[in-house]
Design a protein around this motif. Sequence first.
Motif, PDB file in Angstrom:
ATOM      1  N   PHE A 284     -11.720   0.951   5.036  1.00 11.99           N
ATOM      2  CA  PHE A 284     -11.701  -0.393   3.942  1.00 11.99           C
ATOM      3  C   PHE A 284     -11.130   0.241   2.736  1.00 11.99           C
ATOM      4  O   PHE A 284     -10.423  -0.787   2.050  1.00 11.99           O
ATOM      5  CB  PHE A 284     -13.166  -0.453   3.934  1.00 11.99           C
ATOM      6  CG  PHE A 284     -14.039  -1.853   4.873  1.00 11.99           C
ATOM      7  CD1 PHE A 284     -13.499  -2.592   4.599  1.00 11.99           C
ATOM      8  CD2 PHE A 284     -14.441  -1.199   6.167  1.00 11.99           C
ATOM      9  CE1 PHE A 284     -14.440  -4.217   5.526  1.00 11.99           C
ATOM     10  CE2 PHE A 284     -15.044  -1.865   6.946  1.00 11.99           C
ATOM     11  CZ  PHE A 284     -14.768  -3.697   6.705  1.00 11.99           C
ATOM     12  N   GLU A 285     -11.533   0.895   2.107  1.00 11.09           N
ATOM     13  CA  GLU A 285     -11.467   1.020   1.074  1.00 11.09           C
ATOM     14  C   GLU A 285      -9.545   0.821   0.876  1.00 11.09           C
ATOM     15  O   GLU A 285      -8.899   0.213   0.292  1.00 11.09           O
ATOM     16  CB  GLU A 285     -11.687   2.036   0.691  1.00 11.09           C
ATOM     17  CG  GLU A 285     -12.476   2.289  -0.133  1.00 11.09           C
ATOM     18  CD  GLU A 285     -13.505   1.122  -1.221  1.00 11.09           C
ATOM     19  OE1 GLU A 285     -13.007   0.619  -1.808  1.00 11.09           O
ATOM     20  OE2 GLU A 285     -14.689   1.411  -1.162  1.00 11.09           O
ATOM     21  N   GLY A 286      -8.893   1.946   2.222  1.00 10.11           N
ATOM     22  CA  GLY A 286      -6.985   1.785   2.156  1.00 10.11           C
ATOM     23  C   GLY A 286      -6.891   0.311   2.179  1.00 10.11           C
ATOM     24  O   GLY A 286      -5.760  -0.179   1.642  1.00 10.11           O
ATOM     25  N   ALA A 287      -7.480  -0.155   3.020  1.00 12.46           N
ATOM     26  CA  ALA A 287      -6.971  -1.861   3.298  1.00 12.46           C
ATOM     27  C   ALA A 287      -7.410  -2.340   2.726  1.00 12.46           C
ATOM     28  O   ALA A 287      -6.620  -3.529   2.310  1.00 12.46           O
ATOM     29  CB  ALA A 287      -8.245  -1.979   4.661  1.00 12.46           C
ATOM     30  N   ILE A 288      -8.329  -2.515   1.059  1.00 16.97           N
ATOM     31  CA  ILE A 288      -8.474  -3.420   0.091  1.00 16.97           C
ATOM     32  C   ILE A 288      -7.161  -2.949  -0.452  1.00 16.97           C
ATOM     33  O   ILE A 288      -6.597  -4.128  -1.266  1.00 16.97           O
ATOM     34  CB  ILE A 288      -9.789  -3.120  -0.485  1.00 16.97           C
ATOM     35  CG1 ILE A 288     -11.060  -3.584   0.767  1.00 16.97           C
ATOM     36  CG2 ILE A 288      -9.925  -3.537  -1.189  1.00 16.97           C
ATOM     37  CD1 ILE A 288     -12.709  -3.613   0.554  1.00 16.97           C
ATOM     38  N   ALA A 289      -6.776  -2.574  -0.743  1.00 20.13           N
ATOM     39  CA  ALA A 289      -5.541  -1.626  -2.503  1.00 20.13           C
ATOM     40  C   ALA A 289      -4.741  -2.264  -0.653  1.00 20.13           C
ATOM     41  O   ALA A 289      -3.869  -2.699  -1.960  1.00 20.13           O
ATOM     42  CB  ALA A 289      -5.769  -0.228  -1.818  1.00 20.13           C
ATOM     43  N   LEU A 290      -4.245  -2.286   0.102  1.00 17.11           N
ATOM     44  CA  LEU A 290      -3.348  -2.577   0.127  1.00 17.11           C
ATOM     45  C   LEU A 290      -2.520  -4.131   0.925  1.00 17.11           C
ATOM     46  O   LEU A 290      -2.029  -4.854   0.097  1.00 17.11           O
ATOM     47  CB  LEU A 290      -2.996  -2.502   2.155  1.00 17.11           C
ATOM     48  CG  LEU A 290      -2.570  -0.489   1.943  1.00 17.11           C
ATOM     49  CD1 LEU A 290      -2.538  -0.506   3.981  1.00 17.11           C
ATOM     50  CD2 LEU A 290      -0.905  -0.554   1.863  1.00 17.11           C
ATOM     51  N   CYS A 291      -4.078  -4.979   0.609  1.00 18.42           N
ATOM     52  CA  CYS A 291      -3.997  -6.613   0.440  1.00 18.42           C
ATOM     53  C   CYS A 291      -4.144  -6.970  -0.733  1.00 18.42           C
ATOM     54  O   CYS A 291      -3.346  -7.997  -1.189  1.00 18.42           O
ATOM     55  CB  CYS A 291      -6.208  -7.070   0.936  1.00 18.42           C
ATOM     56  SG  CYS A 291      -6.388  -6.413   3.001  1.00 18.42           S
ATOM     57  N   ARG A 292      -4.220  -5.988  -1.962  1.00 23.26           N
ATOM     58  CA  ARG A 292      -4.419  -6.395  -3.271  1.00 23.26           C
ATOM     59  C   ARG A 292      -2.609  -5.779  -3.308  1.00 23.26           C
ATOM     60  O   ARG A 292      -1.987  -6.849  -4.532  1.00 23.26           O
ATOM     61  CB  ARG A 292      -4.785  -5.498  -4.147  1.00 23.26           C
ATOM     62  CG  ARG A 292      -6.380  -5.671  -3.457  1.00 23.26           C
ATOM     63  CD  ARG A 292      -6.947  -4.874  -5.374  1.00 23.26           C
ATOM     64  NE  ARG A 292      -7.072  -4.858  -6.224  1.00 23.26           N
ATOM     65  CZ  ARG A 292      -7.128  -4.000  -7.488  1.00 23.26           C
ATOM     66  NH1 ARG A 292      -7.604  -2.901  -6.868  1.00 23.26           N
ATOM     67  NH2 ARG A 292      -7.239  -5.064  -8.567  1.00 23.26           N
ATOM     68  N   VAL A 293      -2.101  -5.159  -2.910  1.00 15.54           N
ATOM     69  CA  VAL A 293      -0.555  -5.186  -3.257  1.00 15.54           C
ATOM     70  C   VAL A 293       0.325  -5.949  -2.487  1.00 15.54           C
ATOM     71  O   VAL A 293       1.068  -6.829  -2.822  1.00 15.54           O
ATOM     72  CB  VAL A 293      -0.383  -3.771  -3.118  1.00 15.54           C
ATOM     73  CG1 VAL A 293      -0.709  -3.175  -4.145  1.00 15.54           C
ATOM     74  CG2 VAL A 293      -0.288  -3.309  -1.472  1.00 15.54           C
TER      75      VAL A 293
END
Length: 202
Positions: free
Chosen positions: A170-179
């Motif tokens: 989740f934390e990694g996916a959220i970061a990728l979603c933002r960029v």
Amino acid sequence: MARRSSTDSSPRTRLPDARRRMIEGAIDSLRVHGASATSVDRVLASTGAPRGSVYHHFPGGRTQLINDAVTTAGDIMSAYIERLTRDSDPVDALEKFAEMWRTTLRDSEFRAGCPIFAVAVETNDDAPEFARAAAAVFDRWHTALTDVLTRHEVPADRAKRLAILTVASFEGAIALCRVQHSIAPLDDAVTELRALFTTTAH
């Protein structure tokens, strides 16, 4: 937090108004700008809280403000995750948590991330209490996820590993979603997690 998510469904902590506004402003700043860019001046400017209230409510200054913000955000998010994992099966909890994040990301135009992750990824050598506060929050999430998986007949050792994988995903996916300005990384992560949960939990 100026832009509230569905995680904030627990009774509001009774704090003096200026203190509450500053903590919420610090959480918003952490979500969007990270810890290093979260200053007292930024929080005052965004909240309109009186400057004189800073050292009255936060005698430790910026360090205390950020630490209290991490703790408060962690309590809100942890209570939400604990309720989800208590009241839902693992797959339902996963889907509900993912939908909350889809809404948060879209509503913030992909600017708002996780305030706990924002602190965790920075060194903050001058304020080690930030890392300790973030670690305590992650521990609560890991425990809640491990518990719901073990209640659904996942062996304890594997439940612990799946809980770590879920938080990291989740934390990694959220970061990728933002960029990427896209929900796709979160959807992909949830698809794979759902498959794992479906085959391991009963």
